[in-house]
Design an enzyme around this catalytic site. Structure first.
Site, PDB file in Angstrom:
ATOM      1  N   ASP A 170      15.868  17.334 -15.014  1.00  0.00           N
ATOM      2  CA  ASP A 170      17.240  17.520 -14.521  1.00  0.00           C
ATOM      3  C   ASP A 170      17.410  16.878 -13.157  1.00  0.00           C
ATOM      4  OD1 ASP A 170      17.636  19.057 -16.796  1.00  0.00           O
ATOM      5  OD2 ASP A 170      17.345  20.961 -15.752  1.00  0.00           O
TER       6      ASP A 170
ATOM      7  N   GLN B  83      -1.877  16.089  -7.389  1.00  0.00           N
ATOM      8  CA  GLN B  83      -1.639  17.111  -8.414  1.00  0.00           C
ATOM      9  C   GLN B  83      -1.675  18.522  -7.833  1.00  0.00           C
ATOM     10  OE1 GLN B  83      -0.755  16.223 -11.743  1.00  0.00           O
ATOM     11  NE2 GLN B  83      -0.546  14.348 -10.542  1.00  0.00           N
TER      12      GLN B  83
END
EC number: 2.7.1.20
Length: 391
Positions: free
Chosen positions: A300, A289
């Site tokens: 996208d 993370q």
């Protein structure tokens, strides 16, 4: 497998100049923004664009959902250049010139409809931690004119050359008639048409145009939030993502030659996809993370990676694997940007093991590849279009 040809992948959407900046919760609250959302700018948001530029350290990138995806697909493919074609509307201004330059640098064959009434569109990406809130001011992107661009013979010839089509649902707010024309062409010619749910508000407020194009959709993309909203609006009465995928797959479809594919991403959780009559879970790539810089453009990028393999006639599991790879690259960087070259290494054996496949089930996926291969090529096309120097 035949070599992928120029203009084999077609995208159409809202070209925007992305303005990315890290902001705080007070900024989101001031403009009534959710930490992880996509909205169209209203009057109350107009001051946001000036404020974010004046008070934050910003970065500019050529963006817009569909343009991002075809740009990523081209990056994954590398050679030949201009496999990806893109249509959209921009202004005759400085930002429009930047977008044309960026598209050329990305080796995308962009053919913009240029007009002077509205400035080139912008999108503010307000980043807080792992989240991003997108506020799009479509401006010129909202001015796309089907009759003056898509219907023009030299432009439509590029549509005819394509074998795979992809349009984000955001474009339903601009030119649903253009989407329908492209979708019907794909269906009538047994080509592949993909659509993205894009954002919850599309399913909520643009339900009619969305459902008009749905019968022509071969591949539907979305994330878990968009899937849940679509299910609620359609009265599915379930919040289970796998069940929603089944229900979406079974919606009416015009082209019966291939079964609809439904792909729902879930952030760091497994991607859900329909495989034949089953729903499968595809684990995403692990990432620390601390290495996540910006999730703006991850969805996208997933689609771009997926399309890069689909247009090369790869099986479904490899398309998803490429999507996961591309998204994993993008979230490590600011905006929808990428290194010079990808290092994606297809590994179907590992993919099968990680997805809980057995050899019999993988045959269904190879059946999808055979359907892709059955799409007619553009070699019979006789129309010629000389791209402009700007493209």
């Amino acid at each position: 497998m035949p070599t992928v040809s120029q203009n084999a992948l077609f995208g159409m959407g809202n070209p925007l100049l992305d303005i990315s900046a890290v902001v705080d919760k007070d900024f989101l609250d001031k403009y009534g923004l959710k930490p992880n959302d996509q909205i169209l700018a209203e009057e109350k948001h107009k001051a946001l664009f000036d404020e974010i530029v004046q008070k934050s350290k910003v970065e500019y990138h050529a963006g817009g959902s569909t343009q991002n995806s075809v740009k990523i697909a081209q990056w994954m493919i590398q050679e030949p250049h201009k496999v990806a074609t893109f249509f959209g509307c921009i202004g005759t201004d400085h930002f429009g010139e930047i977008l044309k330059q960026k598209a050329a640098e990305a080796c995308v064959d962009a053919h913009y409809y240029e007009q002077s009434q509205e400035p080139t569109g912008t999108c503010a990406a307000c980043i807080t931690g792992d989240n991003r809130s997108l506020v799009a001011n479509l401006a010129a992107a909202n001015c796309y004119n089907k009759e003056k661009h898509l219907d023009v013979d030299r432009n439509w010839s590029l549509v005819e050359k394509a074998r795979v089509y992809y349009i984000a649902g955001f474009f339903l707010t601009v030119s649903p008639e253009s989407i329908l024309k492209v979708a019907k062409h794909a269906s009538d010619n047994n080509k592949i048409f993909g659509l993205n749910l894009s954002a919850p508000f599309i399913s909520q407020f643009f339900k009619e145009p969305l459902m008009k194009v749905m019968p022509y959709v071969d591949i539907i993309f979305g994330n878990e939030t968009e899937a849940a909203t679509f299910a609620k609006e359609q009265g599915f009465e379930t919040e289970d993502i796998a069940e929603i995928a089944r229900r979406v797959q079974s919606l009416p479809k015009v082209n019966k030659n291939r079964q609809r594919i439904v792909v729902f991403t879930q952030g760091r959780e497994d991607t859900v996809a329909t495989v034949g009559d089953k729903v499968k879970m595809f684990p995403v790539l692990d990432i620390d993370q601390n290495h996540i810089v910006d999730t703006n453009g991850a969805g996208d990028a997933f689609v771009g990676g997926f399309l890069s393999e689909l247009v090369q006639e790869k099986p479904l599991e490899e398309c998803i694997r490429a999507g996961h790879y591309a998204a994993n690259v993008i979230i490590r960087r600011v905006g929808c940007t990428f290194p010079e070259k990808p290092d994606f290494q297809p590994d179907l054996v590992q993919m099968a093991a990680g997805s809980g496949f057995d050899p019999q089930e993988s045959l269904q996926l190879r059946g999808w590849r055979s359907l892709v291969a059955a799409v007619p090529t553009a070699s019979h096309q006789t129309g010629h279009y000389q791209p402009s120097a700007a493209a």
